[in-house]
Write a protein that holds these residues in place. Sequence first.
Motif, PDB file in Angstrom:
ATOM      1  N   LEU A  20       4.122 -11.049   3.921  1.00 51.90           N
ATOM      2  CA  LEU A  20       4.027  -9.833   3.119  1.00 51.90           C
ATOM      3  C   LEU A  20       5.352  -9.611   2.392  1.00 51.90           C
ATOM      4  O   LEU A  20       6.392  -9.400   3.019  1.00 51.90           O
ATOM      5  CB  LEU A  20       3.709  -8.635   4.018  1.00 51.90           C
ATOM      6  N   GLY A  21       5.306  -9.668   1.056  1.00 51.65           N
ATOM      7  CA  GLY A  21       6.530  -9.578   0.264  1.00 51.65           C
ATOM      8  C   GLY A  21       6.668  -8.263  -0.479  1.00 51.65           C
ATOM      9  O   GLY A  21       5.786  -7.398  -0.435  1.00 51.65           O
ATOM     10  N   PRO A  22       7.803  -8.078  -1.184  1.00 46.97           N
ATOM     11  CA  PRO A  22       8.061  -6.842  -1.925  1.00 46.97           C
ATOM     12  C   PRO A  22       6.987  -6.507  -2.955  1.00 46.97           C
ATOM     13  O   PRO A  22       6.658  -5.334  -3.155  1.00 46.97           O
ATOM     14  CB  PRO A  22       9.407  -7.109  -2.598  1.00 46.97           C
ATOM     15  N   GLU A  23       6.430  -7.516  -3.623  1.00 37.74           N
ATOM     16  CA  GLU A  23       5.386  -7.246  -4.611  1.00 37.74           C
ATOM     17  C   GLU A  23       4.125  -6.716  -3.940  1.00 37.74           C
ATOM     18  O   GLU A  23       3.442  -5.831  -4.492  1.00 37.74           O
ATOM     19  CB  GLU A  23       5.073  -8.513  -5.413  1.00 37.74           C
ATOM     20  N   ASP A  24       3.824  -7.230  -2.753  1.00 33.51           N
ATOM     21  CA  ASP A  24       2.673  -6.721  -2.004  1.00 33.51           C
ATOM     22  C   ASP A  24       2.898  -5.259  -1.609  1.00 33.51           C
ATOM     23  O   ASP A  24       1.992  -4.425  -1.713  1.00 33.51           O
ATOM     24  CB  ASP A  24       2.434  -7.566  -0.750  1.00 33.51           C
ATOM     25  N   ILE A  25       4.110  -4.962  -1.164  1.00 33.54           N
ATOM     26  CA  ILE A  25       4.438  -3.588  -0.775  1.00 33.54           C
ATOM     27  C   ILE A  25       4.333  -2.662  -1.975  1.00 33.54           C
ATOM     28  O   ILE A  25       3.833  -1.528  -1.868  1.00 33.54           O
ATOM     29  CB  ILE A  25       5.846  -3.519  -0.159  1.00 33.54           C
ATOM     30  N   ALA A  26       4.805  -3.112  -3.124  1.00 30.65           N
ATOM     31  CA  ALA A  26       4.729  -2.285  -4.331  1.00 30.65           C
ATOM     32  C   ALA A  26       3.283  -1.958  -4.686  1.00 30.65           C
ATOM     33  O   ALA A  26       2.961  -0.833  -5.090  1.00 30.65           O
ATOM     34  CB  ALA A  26       5.424  -2.988  -5.491  1.00 30.65           C
ATOM     35  N   ARG A  27       2.387  -2.953  -4.549  1.00 34.85           N
ATOM     36  CA  ARG A  27       0.968  -2.704  -4.834  1.00 34.85           C
ATOM     37  C   ARG A  27       0.382  -1.715  -3.823  1.00 34.85           C
ATOM     38  O   ARG A  27      -0.409  -0.837  -4.178  1.00 34.85           O
ATOM     39  CB  ARG A  27       0.186  -4.022  -4.826  1.00 34.85           C
ATOM     40  N   LEU A  28       0.762  -1.887  -2.552  1.00 37.72           N
ATOM     41  CA  LEU A  28       0.296  -0.947  -1.527  1.00 37.72           C
ATOM     42  C   LEU A  28       0.808   0.466  -1.805  1.00 37.72           C
ATOM     43  O   LEU A  28       0.051   1.444  -1.693  1.00 37.72           O
ATOM     44  CB  LEU A  28       0.763  -1.412  -0.146  1.00 37.72           C
ATOM     45  N   ASP A  29       2.096   0.574  -2.171  1.00 36.65           N
ATOM     46  CA  ASP A  29       2.660   1.886  -2.466  1.00 36.65           C
ATOM     47  C   ASP A  29       1.912   2.559  -3.611  1.00 36.65           C
ATOM     48  O   ASP A  29       1.629   3.766  -3.567  1.00 36.65           O
ATOM     49  CB  ASP A  29       4.141   1.767  -2.825  1.00 36.65           C
ATOM     50  N   ALA A  30       1.610   1.784  -4.653  1.00 31.16           N
ATOM     51  CA  ALA A  30       0.899   2.357  -5.796  1.00 31.16           C
ATOM     52  C   ALA A  30      -0.481   2.854  -5.384  1.00 31.16           C
ATOM     53  O   ALA A  30      -0.936   3.914  -5.850  1.00 31.16           O
ATOM     54  CB  ALA A  30       0.790   1.321  -6.913  1.00 31.16           C
ATOM     55  N   ASP A  31      -1.151   2.121  -4.503  1.00 30.07           N
ATOM     56  CA  ASP A  31      -2.484   2.551  -4.082  1.00 30.07           C
ATOM     57  C   ASP A  31      -2.403   3.734  -3.119  1.00 30.07           C
ATOM     58  O   ASP A  31      -3.228   4.651  -3.178  1.00 30.07           O
ATOM     59  CB  ASP A  31      -3.233   1.386  -3.424  1.00 30.07           C
ATOM     60  N   PHE A  32      -1.421   3.726  -2.239  1.00 25.70           N
ATOM     61  CA  PHE A  32      -1.226   4.863  -1.330  1.00 25.70           C
ATOM     62  C   PHE A  32      -0.897   6.118  -2.143  1.00 25.70           C
ATOM     63  O   PHE A  32      -1.379   7.223  -1.844  1.00 25.70           O
ATOM     64  CB  PHE A  32      -0.096   4.549  -0.348  1.00 25.70           C
ATOM     65  N   ALA A  33      -0.086   5.936  -3.196  1.00 23.84           N
ATOM     66  CA  ALA A  33       0.237   7.064  -4.075  1.00 23.84           C
ATOM     67  C   ALA A  33      -1.025   7.620  -4.721  1.00 23.84           C
ATOM     68  O   ALA A  33      -1.164   8.840  -4.887  1.00 23.84           O
ATOM     69  CB  ALA A  33       1.249   6.634  -5.136  1.00 23.84           C
TER      70      ALA A  33
END
Length: 450
Positions: A274-287
Amino acid sequence: MRFAKARACGLFLAAILAVGCARPPRIERVVLLGFDGVGPNLVEPLVAQGHLPALRRMMTDGAYGPLRSFAPTKSNILWTSVATGKTMLKHGIVDWTFVNQQGLTVPYEDRGRRVKTYWEILDERGISSATINWWITHPPTPLRRGIVVSSAFKRLPEPATVHPGGLFAPLNALRVPFPDGVEDVRRREGIPVWSEEQATSAMGATRQILRSYPEYLAQDATVDRVSDWLHSNRSVQTFSTYFRLPDVTSHFATHFLDQALHEAATEKEAAGNLGPEDIARLDADFARVVLPAYAFMDRIVAKYLDRLDQRTLLLVCSDHGFRYQGGRYSHAMPGLEPPDGVMFVLGPGVRAGARILGASLFDVAPTILWALGQPVAEDMDGAPLSVFEAAFSDGHPMKRIASYEHGARPQGEAAGDRRLDEQVLQDLRTLGYIGGGDEEPREGGATPRP
């Protein structure tokens, strides 16, 4: 004629000197809005997408940045540090509950705090205040120049929850009735009806948070109404109010992430990929999921921006954020630093577009004291935020005092109300903070719904 010319030159030089020596305008009032559980990893993508216009204005016209939290990320501890500028070992609120002399497990109340809040310090120094719904403020402190609507008011319609007591009747009339008044609030604020049937991952302990959500909404709406009324009807120099909805929403929002995205992230995390780009996508969806609660916050901030004048400093902060780990979003992560909260500052002397760096929860109280021309105590663990123009800071040099902890601080009479204790304990059980011995509900957090 020569006399007239000389007089004119003298007036001109005096005007130049007056301008050159003029002190920057003083801050005469401070407003602090506290929102639990708001993180920069969610604010920033929402602002970039065109949401949260009030917070966007605070970013561009004022200063913004992360606010460092600390463990344990328990709201009563963290918000007491915001109010005192001190660590939990100094202020004495070290957990959700303690065992009293009768052997009963009870939540902390105001009498358990060992040090003074900034509004108590300001009260001693002749500066008026209103404090609404802050953690660990029941029973309310009997301030000479201050108003305290205690953390118990939203749950318990009793005069003893408000100081001075004469304010209880008009404030109680503003209460959003539960459950009858919730639907109107939900529709007006655009809050969806989340249900377990709509969840994209299986819910365990978090289903109780979802079931209790309408009550949390009614409580925050009540705090909003009370805050509006006090701000309009009671002129004070320090105004502080606290809201909880972003945090409560974030506790169950993992279960409403995009299912495919969540499943892929769970698999990658298990494989260590799980990399930073994956986290960014998760953050955007959680937002996306928590946007209704963040929009609720933004509308509150917008009201205070509209009320802002040239002598008022507006602070908006949170105690921590939420971050993805172990298949879910959380603010309590063993072995990791807690996720940052946020800090916004707008008002006299604040550098437009300034980025706040290195700030912590301990810096809020010293900033308020300095802004109102009061000394900063050396036994505080923070310092005023470095977000002001150099000329403004130079014109208002910081004064210091060894400590404000001289003499006993005023305290309200012991509450001794088991009804309130049980309501607070049930609230902590609902959020998974006590009862199961776990910091947050973990059951079902990373199990995708088939």
